[in-house]
Design a protein around this motif. Structure first.
Motif, short mmCIF file in Angstrom:
data_model
loop_
_atom_site.label_atom_id
_atom_site.label_comp_id
_atom_site.label_asym_id
_atom_site.label_seq_id
_atom_site.Cartn_x
_atom_site.Cartn_y
_atom_site.Cartn_z
N SER A 131 -7.04 56.66 -20.27
CA SER A 131 -8.06 57.72 -19.95
C SER A 131 -7.38 58.21 -18.57
O SER A 131 -7.58 59.68 -18.61
CB SER A 131 -9.12 57.26 -19.21
N ASN A 132 -6.42 57.75 -17.63
CA ASN A 132 -5.59 58.40 -16.69
C ASN A 132 -5.04 59.43 -17.80
O ASN A 132 -4.71 60.30 -16.64
CB ASN A 132 -4.40 57.42 -16.76
N THR A 133 -4.22 59.83 -18.57
CA THR A 133 -3.82 60.72 -19.21
C THR A 133 -4.33 61.83 -20.03
O THR A 133 -3.97 62.64 -20.34
CB THR A 133 -2.55 59.99 -20.51
N GLY A 134 -5.99 60.96 -19.67
CA GLY A 134 -6.92 62.28 -20.70
C GLY A 134 -7.16 62.26 -22.00
O GLY A 134 -7.48 63.21 -22.38
N GLY A 144 -12.96 55.96 -35.95
CA GLY A 144 -14.03 56.75 -36.00
C GLY A 144 -14.55 58.04 -34.27
O GLY A 144 -15.09 58.83 -34.65
N ALA A 145 -13.71 57.56 -33.19
CA ALA A 145 -14.08 57.80 -32.29
C ALA A 145 -12.88 58.67 -31.86
O ALA A 145 -11.64 58.75 -32.12
CB ALA A 145 -13.67 56.81 -30.94
N PRO A 208 -16.79 60.61 -18.41
CA PRO A 208 -15.50 61.75 -19.44
C PRO A 208 -15.06 61.05 -20.41
O PRO A 208 -14.99 62.22 -21.43
CB PRO A 208 -15.00 62.06 -17.82
N GLY A 209 -14.61 59.97 -20.57
CA GLY A 209 -13.82 59.71 -22.20
C GLY A 209 -14.67 59.57 -22.97
O GLY A 209 -14.44 60.08 -24.07
N TRP A 210 -16.12 58.72 -23.02
CA TRP A 210 -16.83 58.53 -24.26
C TRP A 210 -17.49 59.98 -24.10
O TRP A 210 -18.56 60.27 -25.43
CB TRP A 210 -17.64 56.93 -23.85
N GLN A 266 -22.85 58.29 -27.56
CA GLN A 266 -21.23 59.34 -26.94
C GLN A 266 -20.97 60.58 -27.76
O GLN A 266 -20.78 60.60 -29.10
CB GLN A 266 -20.12 57.61 -27.51
N GLY A 267 -20.56 61.67 -27.00
CA GLY A 267 -20.39 62.26 -27.63
C GLY A 267 -18.60 62.30 -28.75
O GLY A 267 -18.58 62.99 -29.65
#
Lengths: 301, 386
Positions: A131-134, A144-145, A208-210, A266-267
């Motif tokens: 997540s920290n790297t975007g 599937g994510a 933001p990640g999910w 979840q997007g």
């Protein structure tokens, strides 16, 4: 125990650089409440390295040492030995790393520290991505994510870190979730008084990640457990006990909810629903969770 | 009572390290460093070493563990070589920028492929810019003395930097030589306990190494540079104090040998530095006025002294390393030091890569080629017609 019974003292100082709805900060508050001020934390590259604020300020009221991405457990080994050589054996040494620093780049140092019987607590806050790297895929990202490196959805299933940890036969290991703070607190309290390597992994849904609204973090955590995508359990000297909702699922007392109930909010899974429902991939996720629970029941029931 | 110990460079290094009483040693074995860590493990078993020895699962973790331990305020030591040093690279920067005085021996060994375990200095030369103080030793006695000196240097409050003590694979690491070993009491009197200004301490909760903005980071780098500059003075003082207390002296940043009245001064490091003395003796016997300035400390680099040398003699540099696309690293550094002397003359040789032996006879040949005016600006000895 209820939330109101948790210690009032806060070692997590307001004004950090965390995103709104950040699960890591929720978990950190509980971690500090359970372990107390006589704790030293080692942090590799992860969101917490940002959350902790800019030099010369800090968000933490306990001593914290940053270290390179793959080095949390090795750094903690040194910290533990350094304190022990000074007779300071009452200090709790904690490595606090994300899933990237645990499942992937840091797994060698972690395995080494567990094998050497290092007297420390390793906590992985797992938001299933870098997540920290975007928002890139990690070994913990589910099948599937969407991530920025799995644009059409990840084509592999996540690795089962809990089972890898268990293969080290350490005195205490547990899986928890930010949505169950009392359960997490109890696990930390238990871990604190055990000697030797202890591992706690905390499911940490990342807004933001999910791709979900920031006020839904706890709900996403609850649904991760209720759908069985994440299990709450602890392992004490190889004896596995499932906790709370996961115990009921394990014993067949409640049905786990369909995975759709979790992923449709979840997007990161949106492409499985729009423009057309991808029944095949949704079923693959469901089947994978079924297989996981089948394995759990076979091994631990 | 000083006693004489006859042993290999690695076992001598283990003895010196243990006499400095590090609280934590974290190491991973690699040829030709293995007997160093085995030596420490043996002292641990006999009780002569009373610290903690963490048998980590990689060199990266060895340095990470030393960093963690050092951050709690204790004394730390490790050793490695070649690929092990390269695997540590990230953590070498980390230790230096965290200002943690980890002391480490590096046994200079060839970098693969192909696999080759002999002497070559490319491993440590490629770590030049990590911020570590770097010594290169030319005898087992110097290894012993430099390790103890390095703890005092690195842990000094104005330095707070890690120190790397390098010596050549097998030529020193596995060769027995007699070494004078002082008694423990005298070492204790020379080496004070480590007393860092900052450490991990629940009574004083500081966060180390968090995000730092450009303007602040630049100050960190400047402070590191100032410490390196100060180290130049301190190395002089420590070498002098060592000489007074123990009667031995290997030079400070440089070791000068027969430089008085020399027309040519040879600059070399490590085992070639030792071999150079024999070459100088022979050349002097022939009436050729050669001297040696053995580079003992590569970082900080003794540029001021080298500039002075260039004003009284022509310089010849031998490198057991190569920076591909440029030249030998020592050659480059020497030339960079000569900016204020436009008349300086300097020739460079690459020799002994891959562990190829560089006996004094070959060094004499290099020197004579320079006298005869046949040496080009830079040559590969033995490969380019020397």
């Amino acid at each position: 125990m209820a939330i109101k019974d948790l210690p009032i003292e806060e070692c997590y100082i307001p004004g950090s650089a965390a995103c709104p709805g950040c699960p890591a900060t929720m978990a950190l508050r509980i971690v500090y409440k359970a372990l107390g001020k006589n704790t030293v934390k080692i942090v590799p590259a992860c969101c917490t390295a940002v959350i902790e604020s800019l030099h010369p300020y800090t968000s933490f009221d306990i001593p914290t040492m940053n270290i390179a991405f793959e080095a949390a457990a090795a750094g903690a080994s040194g910290v533990e030995a350094g304190f022990r050589m000074q007779g300071k054996t009452d200090i709790t040494v904690v490595a606090w790393a994300g899933d990237g620093g645990t499942y992937d780049i840091g797994i060698q140092a972690l395995s080494g520290a567990l094998e050497r019987n290092t007297n420390f607590i390793y906590i992985c806050y797992n938001n299933e991505i870098y997540s920290n790297t975007g928002i890139q895929r990690s070994g913990a990202t589910p099948y599937g994510a969407w991530t920025t490196t799995t644009v059409s959805g990840k084509t592999e299933f996540r690795k089962e870190m809990g089972e890898i940890i268990q293969a080290h036969h350490i005195p205490y290991a547990a899986q928890a979730c930010i949505a169950y703070p009392e359960d997490l607190f109890k696990k930390l309290q238990k871990a604190k008084i055990i000697h030797g390597p202890r591992y706690i992994e905390i499911m940490a849904p990342c807004p933001p990640g999910w791709r979900f609204p920031m006020e839904k973090t706890v709900e996403m955590g609850t649904m991760a457990v209720e759908t069985g995508a994440w299990a709450l359990y602890e392992v004490e000297n190889d004896k596995v006990t499932f906790n709370g909702r996961s115990k009921l699922i394990m014993e067949g007392k409640v049905e786990r909810k369909p995975i759709e109930d979790w992923i449709k909010y979840q997007g990161r899974f949106r492409h499985l629903f729009k423009p057309k429902k991808d029944i095949k991939r949704i079923k693959a996720i469901e089947d994978h969770i079924d297989q996981m629970w089948e394995r759990y029941r076979k091994c631990y029931l | 009572m000083t006693e004489v110990m006859i042993d290999t460079g690695n076992y001598i290094a283990a003895k010196a390290a243990v006499m400095c009483k590090p609280d934590v040693v974290a190491a991973y074995p690699i040829t030709p460093q293995t007997t160093l860590v085995e030596g420490i493990a043996k002292y641990l078993a006999t009780g002569e070493y009373k610290g903690e020895y963490i048998c980590v699962e990689s060199e990266h973790s060895a340095m990470a563990a030393c960093i963690g331990a050092s951050a709690t305020g204790v004394r730390t030591f490790t050793g490695t070589s070649s690929h092990g040093l390269l695997l540590m690279h990230e953590m070498l920067h980390w230790a230096a920028l965290a200002r943690l005085p980890v002391i480490m021996c590096n046994i200079n060994r060839v970098v693969g492929p192909g696999w080759n375990i002999w002497a070559d200095e490319n491993d440590s030369i490629s770590q030049r810019d990590t911020g570590w103080i770097q010594f290169y030793c030319s005898s087992n006695q110097e290894i012993f003395d430099t390790i103890i000196q390095s703890f005092k240097l690195g842990e000094h409050e104005k330095i707070s930097l890690p120190v790397m003590i390098s010596y050549n694979a097998f030529i020193l690491s596995h060769t027995s030589m007699p070494v004078f070993v002082p008694n423990q009491k005298d070492v204790d009197a020379f080496l004070p306990n480590r007393a860092p200004k900052w450490k991990l301490d629940p009574d004083n909760p500081i966060t180390f190494g968090n995000i730092i903005l450009p303007a602040e980071y630049e100050k960190v780098r400047l402070d590191m540079q100032k410490s390196h500059e100060y180290a130049k003075k301190l190395i002089l003082e420590i070498s002098k104090e060592w000489k007074q207390r123990f009667g031995r002296y290997h030079g400070d940043l440089l070791e000068f040998y027969k430089c008085d009245g020399a027309d040519y001064i040879l600059l070399s490091m490590g085992a070639i530095g030792a071999e150079s003395k024999a070459a100088i003796d022979n050349l002097r016997k022939e009436g050729l006025k050669f001297g040696l300035a053995r580079v003992r400390c590569f970082r900080p680099f003794p540029k001021e002294e080298i500039l002075k040398l260039s004003k009284k003699a022509d310089l010849i540099v031998i490198d057991r390393n190569i920076s591909p696309g440029m030249e030998g690293a020592l050659f480059t550094e020497v030339k960079a030091s000569l900016y204020d002397n436009t008349d300086a003359k300097v020739c460079g040789f690459i020799a002994g890569l891959g562990g190829k032996d560089v006996p004094f006879g070959d060094i004499e040949k290099m020197c004579k080629k320079v006298i005869n005016g046949k040496a080009r600006h830079i040559e590969w000895f033995g490969l380019e017609g020397v």
